[in-house]
Scaffold this motif. Structure first.
Motif, PDB file in Angstrom:
ATOM      1  N   ILE A  24      11.509  10.062  -7.069  1.00  0.00           N
ATOM      2  CA  ILE A  24      10.524  10.496  -6.406  1.00  0.00           C
ATOM      3  C   ILE A  24      10.513   9.063  -5.547  1.00  0.00           C
ATOM      4  O   ILE A  24      10.559   8.358  -4.538  1.00  0.00           O
ATOM      5  N   ALA A  25      11.163   8.348  -6.904  1.00  0.00           N
ATOM      6  CA  ALA A  25      10.909   6.718  -6.323  1.00  0.00           C
ATOM      7  C   ALA A  25      12.908   5.966  -5.477  1.00  0.00           C
ATOM      8  O   ALA A  25      12.378   6.036  -4.088  1.00  0.00           O
ATOM      9  N   VAL A  26      13.192   7.625  -5.669  1.00  0.00           N
ATOM     10  CA  VAL A  26      14.870   7.284  -4.693  1.00  0.00           C
ATOM     11  C   VAL A  26      14.171   8.227  -3.245  1.00  0.00           C
ATOM     12  O   VAL A  26      14.254   7.320  -2.427  1.00  0.00           O
ATOM     13  N   GLU A  27      13.393   9.119  -2.826  1.00  0.00           N
ATOM     14  CA  GLU A  27      13.068   9.700  -2.390  1.00  0.00           C
ATOM     15  C   GLU A  27      12.043   8.609  -1.195  1.00  0.00           C
ATOM     16  O   GLU A  27      12.037   8.347  -0.176  1.00  0.00           O
ATOM     17  N   LYS A  28      11.497   8.152  -2.226  1.00  0.00           N
ATOM     18  CA  LYS A  28      10.487   6.791  -1.074  1.00  0.00           C
ATOM     19  C   LYS A  28      10.857   5.936  -0.451  1.00  0.00           C
ATOM     20  O   LYS A  28       9.984   5.366   0.194  1.00  0.00           O
ATOM     21  N   GLY A  29      12.091   5.928  -0.811  1.00  0.00           N
ATOM     22  CA  GLY A  29      12.912   4.284  -0.852  1.00  0.00           C
ATOM     23  C   GLY A  29      12.603   2.913  -1.494  1.00  0.00           C
ATOM     24  O   GLY A  29      13.100   2.192  -1.201  1.00  0.00           O
ATOM     25  N   LEU A  30      12.462   3.259  -2.451  1.00  0.00           N
ATOM     26  CA  LEU A  30      11.586   1.854  -3.067  1.00  0.00           C
ATOM     27  C   LEU A  30      12.720   1.597  -4.675  1.00  0.00           C
ATOM     28  O   LEU A  30      12.812   0.476  -4.813  1.00  0.00           O
ATOM     29  N   ILE A  31      13.968   2.796  -4.362  1.00  0.00           N
ATOM     30  CA  ILE A  31      15.636   2.322  -5.793  1.00  0.00           C
ATOM     31  C   ILE A  31      16.650   3.125  -4.449  1.00  0.00           C
ATOM     32  O   ILE A  31      16.149   4.304  -4.283  1.00  0.00           O
ATOM     33  N   VAL A  32      17.271   2.701  -5.225  1.00  0.00           N
ATOM     34  CA  VAL A  32      18.923   3.414  -4.323  1.00  0.00           C
ATOM     35  C   VAL A  32      19.152   4.191  -5.503  1.00  0.00           C
ATOM     36  O   VAL A  32      18.784   4.812  -6.747  1.00  0.00           O
ATOM     37  N   ALA A  33      19.968   5.208  -5.016  1.00  0.00           N
ATOM     38  CA  ALA A  33      20.000   7.200  -5.841  1.00  0.00           C
ATOM     39  C   ALA A  33      20.340   7.104  -7.028  1.00  0.00           C
ATOM     40  O   ALA A  33      20.100   7.204  -7.694  1.00  0.00           O
ATOM     41  N   ASP A  34      22.009   5.345  -6.758  1.00  0.00           N
ATOM     42  CA  ASP A  34      22.689   5.691  -8.123  1.00  0.00           C
ATOM     43  C   ASP A  34      22.614   4.135  -9.295  1.00  0.00           C
ATOM     44  O   ASP A  34      23.042   3.440  -9.704  1.00  0.00           O
ATOM     45  N   ALA A  35      20.930   3.803  -8.991  1.00  0.00           N
ATOM     46  CA  ALA A  35      20.280   3.139  -9.757  1.00  0.00           C
ATOM     47  C   ALA A  35      20.177   2.661 -11.408  1.00  0.00           C
ATOM     48  O   ALA A  35      20.291   4.438 -11.396  1.00  0.00           O
ATOM     49  N   GLN A  36      21.373   2.586 -11.856  1.00  0.00           N
ATOM     50  CA  GLN A  36      21.175   2.713 -13.476  1.00  0.00           C
ATOM     51  C   GLN A  36      19.813   1.884 -14.291  1.00  0.00           C
ATOM     52  O   GLN A  36      19.783   0.378 -14.145  1.00  0.00           O
ATOM     53  N   LEU A  37      18.680   2.460 -14.512  1.00  0.00           N
ATOM     54  CA  LEU A  37      17.314   2.000 -15.047  1.00  0.00           C
ATOM     55  C   LEU A  37      17.285   2.727 -16.517  1.00  0.00           C
ATOM     56  O   LEU A  37      17.531   3.638 -16.725  1.00  0.00           O
ATOM     57  N   THR A  38      17.317   1.788 -17.398  1.00  0.00           N
ATOM     58  CA  THR A  38      16.663   1.985 -18.539  1.00  0.00           C
ATOM     59  C   THR A  38      15.288   2.502 -18.742  1.00  0.00           C
ATOM     60  O   THR A  38      14.429   2.550 -17.340  1.00  0.00           O
ATOM     61  N   ASP A  39      14.984   3.658 -19.528  1.00  0.00           N
ATOM     62  CA  ASP A  39      13.573   4.099 -19.698  1.00  0.00           C
ATOM     63  C   ASP A  39      12.070   2.552 -19.165  1.00  0.00           C
ATOM     64  O   ASP A  39      11.589   4.170 -18.736  1.00  0.00           O
ATOM     65  N   GLU A  40      12.364   1.959 -20.188  1.00  0.00           N
ATOM     66  CA  GLU A  40      11.627   0.963 -19.660  1.00  0.00           C
ATOM     67  C   GLU A  40      10.836   0.942 -18.144  1.00  0.00           C
ATOM     68  O   GLU A  40      10.272   0.448 -17.915  1.00  0.00           O
ATOM     69  N   GLU A  41      12.304   0.087 -17.430  1.00  0.00           N
ATOM     70  CA  GLU A  41      12.148   0.450 -16.027  1.00  0.00           C
ATOM     71  C   GLU A  41      11.858   1.323 -15.325  1.00  0.00           C
ATOM     72  O   GLU A  41      11.166   0.993 -13.930  1.00  0.00           O
ATOM     73  N   VAL A  42      12.307   2.754 -15.946  1.00  0.00           N
ATOM     74  CA  VAL A  42      11.744   3.791 -15.269  1.00  0.00           C
ATOM     75  C   VAL A  42      10.196   3.883 -14.815  1.00  0.00           C
ATOM     76  O   VAL A  42       9.769   3.779 -14.426  1.00  0.00           O
ATOM     77  N   ASP A  43       9.495   3.435 -16.543  1.00  0.00           N
ATOM     78  CA  ASP A  43       8.307   3.623 -16.232  1.00  0.00           C
ATOM     79  C   ASP A  43       7.561   2.723 -15.595  1.00  0.00           C
ATOM     80  O   ASP A  43       6.201   3.003 -14.582  1.00  0.00           O
ATOM     81  N   ASN A  44       7.944   1.205 -14.847  1.00  0.00           N
ATOM     82  CA  ASN A  44       7.312   0.845 -14.573  1.00  0.00           C
ATOM     83  C   ASN A  44       7.425   0.567 -12.939  1.00  0.00           C
ATOM     84  O   ASN A  44       6.758   0.013 -12.489  1.00  0.00           O
ATOM     85  N   LEU A  45       8.348   2.060 -12.970  1.00  0.00           N
ATOM     86  CA  LEU A  45       8.243   2.253 -11.736  1.00  0.00           C
ATOM     87  C   LEU A  45       7.214   3.079 -10.587  1.00  0.00           C
ATOM     88  O   LEU A  45       6.788   2.082  -9.742  1.00  0.00           O
ATOM     89  N   ILE A  46       5.967   2.567 -11.958  1.00  0.00           N
ATOM     90  CA  ILE A  46       4.643   3.436 -11.021  1.00  0.00           C
ATOM     91  C   ILE A  46       4.446   2.524 -10.508  1.00  0.00           C
ATOM     92  O   ILE A  46       3.085   2.594  -9.413  1.00  0.00           O
ATOM     93  N   PHE A  47       4.922   1.596 -11.154  1.00  0.00           N
ATOM     94  CA  PHE A  47       3.545  -0.300 -10.883  1.00  0.00           C
ATOM     95  C   PHE A  47       3.990  -0.351  -9.728  1.00  0.00           C
ATOM     96  O   PHE A  47       3.275  -1.543  -8.724  1.00  0.00           O
ATOM     97  N   LEU A  48       5.015  -0.281  -8.758  1.00  0.00           N
ATOM     98  CA  LEU A  48       5.465  -0.731  -7.166  1.00  0.00           C
ATOM     99  C   LEU A  48       4.417   0.372  -6.345  1.00  0.00           C
ATOM    100  O   LEU A  48       4.022   1.171  -5.908  1.00  0.00           O
ATOM    101  N   PRO A  49       4.481  -0.889  -5.073  1.00  0.00           N
ATOM    102  CA  PRO A  49       3.493  -0.556  -4.299  1.00  0.00           C
ATOM    103  C   PRO A  49       3.759   1.346  -3.403  1.00  0.00           C
ATOM    104  O   PRO A  49       5.226   1.298  -2.915  1.00  0.00           O
ATOM    105  N   GLY A  50       3.367   1.948  -3.693  1.00  0.00           N
ATOM    106  CA  GLY A  50       2.800   3.390  -2.653  1.00  0.00           C
ATOM    107  C   GLY A  50       3.389   3.696  -3.360  1.00  0.00           C
ATOM    108  O   GLY A  50       3.638   5.076  -2.933  1.00  0.00           O
TER     109      GLY A  50
END
Length: 725
Positions: A496-522
């Protein structure tokens, strides 16, 4: 302000406390912990709201509270069982009662259809045999008919006729000519009580008042009907009866008057203490005796001699005592006092700085007096902060209703568990906790918990659990919102974050960083927009609200087991103790609650780790070294920790780190100034303060600095790996 408006404002303040006590009591009863005192407290809360509302002519509120109170009186009298279905009705009634109070205070409107339906439910629960489909008009409640004010006149003169009423009383009437004088052996108080018609129009019940008196001690009640007209001239809108009560209770007059607190303006009442040998005046031939008999489960009634019947107080029932004395203070006065204490702390620090600069010896009278001033200042500051400290209970008590409403909207079965309601925190923090917690609980129910069918298929109980807890940790307050739902679907979140343009498609994220995506605006995982969620303005709002309080929010999640949101907030937004240090020519303050010790490391204790990192050996344990100057951008290179001083700190998750500084100036008590309100938010900085020499110093956010270093370390390792790939 108009005196009546001031009194009304006080009434609404008390209503907030009464409604909180009401819901807490009902939840305790629902959990199986409701004893007799709890049931009585619930009844008194509704009765007090009704009495105060009647004094201000709030008819709709009075009528609803009257119906609510009647059902509660049946529960506390033992005539109605507090079954789970009934508790659900009572909790919904408490919500609507709160709506009535809010409408009366703010001039808004109540959903009359919903209120009328609840009144029918309450009346049906009180008397299931009666048809309550035709509910009375809320705008013009018919509450004028007085209880016990229209006796059967034909039976009034017949001795020994028992007439049970709707409240569980048994009123026995005797022929006045054959009535023998009552013999009083231990009576201490004589009360004469004559209601006016306004008392009944406001929904009050004389029978309930008599019962409340009986709870103070054994009572003997005589009914005076000398002003009762014949049936042809009886006006149903008027009151004609009076009562004389002999009360045996070693209590204060103020306690007795509390029983009549909300009806004193609508009745004539006289209270006087009489001697133990005084007998009541029985010369009037028009006096009959009313025997007040609560249900057998609450009192034992002696029926051998009707003329001397008394209500005996149960052994376990305590006699009412005056409440602990309190005063109401305008919050603005306390805030002003806090500001003055802050200025006092700053001026005391300035004086200390001037003494140091003057070169006066520590043994001088000025230095000694300054130490006394510092001690006194700290005591004043601690006392004032204790006044501002409030338990988080006031916030937690709003959440059960929210849970009920969101659960009903989502069709889920949810149980809320609260812990640490007595945890105290600064008033300002408490006032601003409501919105973040509301968002998190909505999120936990809507997104975290599965539907009952999915939970059953996964082998879980159909009822989901949301846990709301508060505790002190490391000089801060920690709020946890935990659910036992499905946890975060990290693949879906990242997609969903990739679809909304919040992160790039090939981003390498840890589990903690993925969880924190829900705090991004929108960001939102909701499939459709609803009143609960789906507009993308939820968790990012929570993070901004928490950061505005100088706090942090984190999330941990385990697939299939649930998620936990953790808020970490300062205990106070006014004053803290800190260590003043120099970092690359900048003066910083490290909160003392996070510091374990300070030390000067030896080269052999420092081990390099990676291109930029290092660890420090402290008593056979390695802790990461954090170059504060490099992290905050004060210099573009890392300095060896052996060239300065190291401050060993402990983060909220229990981990430790070594912060580097060039030198330590000393320990100071500093006044917190919001950096976000006066400038903007700065990563790694919690707030600012003014030092004794007038300079501005930044207060370090220890956990944020450690998190920033952790992210930099991960990036340092990922970049070579990406280049090699």
């Amino acid at each position: 302000m108009d005196p009546m408006e001031s009194i009304k404002a006080t009434f609404f303040q008390e209503c907030e406390e009464l409604l909180a006590d009401l819901e807490a009591g009902l939840l305790a009863i629902q959990a199986g912990a409701g004893d007799e005192d709890t049931i009585n407290a619930v009844f008194r809360a509704v009765h007090s709201v009704k009495g105060g509302a009647g004094a201000f002519g709030m008819d709709a509120l009075v009528h609803f509270a009257h119906v609510f109170e009647t059902l509660l009186d049946g529960v506390r009298a033992g005539r109605i069982a507090a079954a789970p279905d009934l508790l659900e009705i009572l909790l919904r009634a408490a919500d609507i009662l709160a709506d009535h109070v809010n409408a009366a205070r703010d001039g808004g409107a109540v959903d009359e259809a919903r209120s009328a339906e609840m009144i029918r439910d309450l009346e049906h629960a009180t008397d299931p045999e009666h048809d309550h489909r035709a509910a009375p008009d809320l705008a013009a409640p018919d509450l004028a008919a007085p209880d016990l004010a229209a006796p059967d006149l034909a039976a009034a003169g017949a001795p020994g006729v028992d007439q049970p009423d709707e409240f569980g009383f048994t009123v026995t009437r005797f022929n006045p000519e054959s009535l023998e004088p009552l013999v009083v052996t231990e009576a201490l108080w004589k009360i004469w009580f004559r209601p006016k018609s306004a008392l009944y129009r406001k929904g009050n019940e004389s029978a309930l008042l008599l019962r409340e008196l009986a709870r103070l001690g054994p009572t003997k009640v005589r009914l005076d009907q000398t002003e009762l007209p014949d049936l042809a001239s009886l006006d149903p809108e008027s009151a004609f009866l009076a009562w004389e009560i002999e009360l045996e209770a070693d209590t204060e007059e103020a306690v007795i008057r509390e029983v009549f607190e909300f009806v004193e303006g609508d009745c004539d009442i006289e209270i006087r203490r009489c001697s133990t040998s005084e007998s009541p005046d029985a010369t009037s031939e028009s006096v009959i005796t009313a025997i007040v008999e609560p249900p057998p489960s609450r009192a034992t009634v002696n029926t051998e001699s009707p003329a001397s019947v008394k209500v005996e107080t149960p052994k376990g029932e305590a006699v009412a005592t005056p409440a602990h004395a309190t005063i109401r203070v305008d919050p603005e006065r306390i805030d002003r006092l806090i500001d003055l204490v802050g200025e006092l702390v700053i001026n005391q620090a300035m004086l200390a700085q001037r003494v140091i600069e003057s070169g006066l010896p520590q043994s001088s009278n000025v230095a000694t007096g300054l130490e006394d001033l510092e001690s006194l200042t700290r005591q004043i500051q601690d006392s004032v902060m204790a006044i501002r400290a409030q338990p988080v209970k006031s916030v937690f008590q709003r959440m059960p209703r929210l849970v009920r409403e969101v659960a009903a909207q989502t069709g889920k079965s949810v149980r809320l568990v609260t812990e640490g309601e007595a945890t105290e925190v600064d008033k300002t923090v408490v006032e601003r906790l409501g919105d973040p917690i509301t968002h998190m609980i909505r999120n936990a129910i809507d997104h975290g918990l599965e539907s009952p069918e999915r939970r059953a298929a996964a082998g879980k109980p159909r009822e989901g659990v949301v846990r709301l807890a508060a505790l002190h940790r490391g000089g801060r307050i920690v709020i946890e919102v935990q659910d036992d739902g499905a946890g975060i679907d990290r693949k879906r979140v990242q997609a969903i974050a990739v679809e909304k343009g919040l992160i790039v498609a090939d981003a390498q994220l840890t589990d903690e960083e993925v969880d924190n995506l829900i705090f991004l605006p929108g960001f939102s995982t909701a499939n459709a927009i609803s009143d609960i969620s789906g507009r993308g303005v939820g968790m990012d709002v929570v993070r901004r609200s928490v950061q505005a309080l100088g706090g942090r929010i984190s999330i941990t999640s385990r697939p299939g087991q649930g998620s936990t949101f953790t808020l970490s907030l300062p205990l106070t937004l006014a004053v803290l103790d800190g260590m003043v240090v120099d970092v690359a020519g900048h003066t910083l303050v490290v909160p003392l609650t996070a510091i374990v010790e300070s030390l000067r490391p030896k080269p052999a204790d420092v081990k390099r780790l990676g291109p930029q990192g290092a660890v420090l050996s402290v008593r056979d344990t390695y802790v990461p070294v954090v170059d504060v100057a490099a992290i905050l951008g004060f210099r573009d290179y890392s300095k060896s920790p052996c060239d300065g001083v190291v401050i060993l700190v402990e983060s909220e998750d229990g981990g430790r780190a070594a912060l580097t500084a060039d030198s330590i100036y000393g320990q100071r008590q500093v006044v917190i100034k919001s950096l976000e309100a006066n400038y903007r938010q700065v990563d790694g900085i919690a707030a600012a303060t003014i030092l004794g020499d007038g300079r501005v110093a930044l207060i370090v956010d220890v956990d944020a600095v450690i998190a920033m270093r952790r992210r930099d370390t991960i990036r340092d390792y990922q970049q070579p790996l990406a280049a090699a790939g």
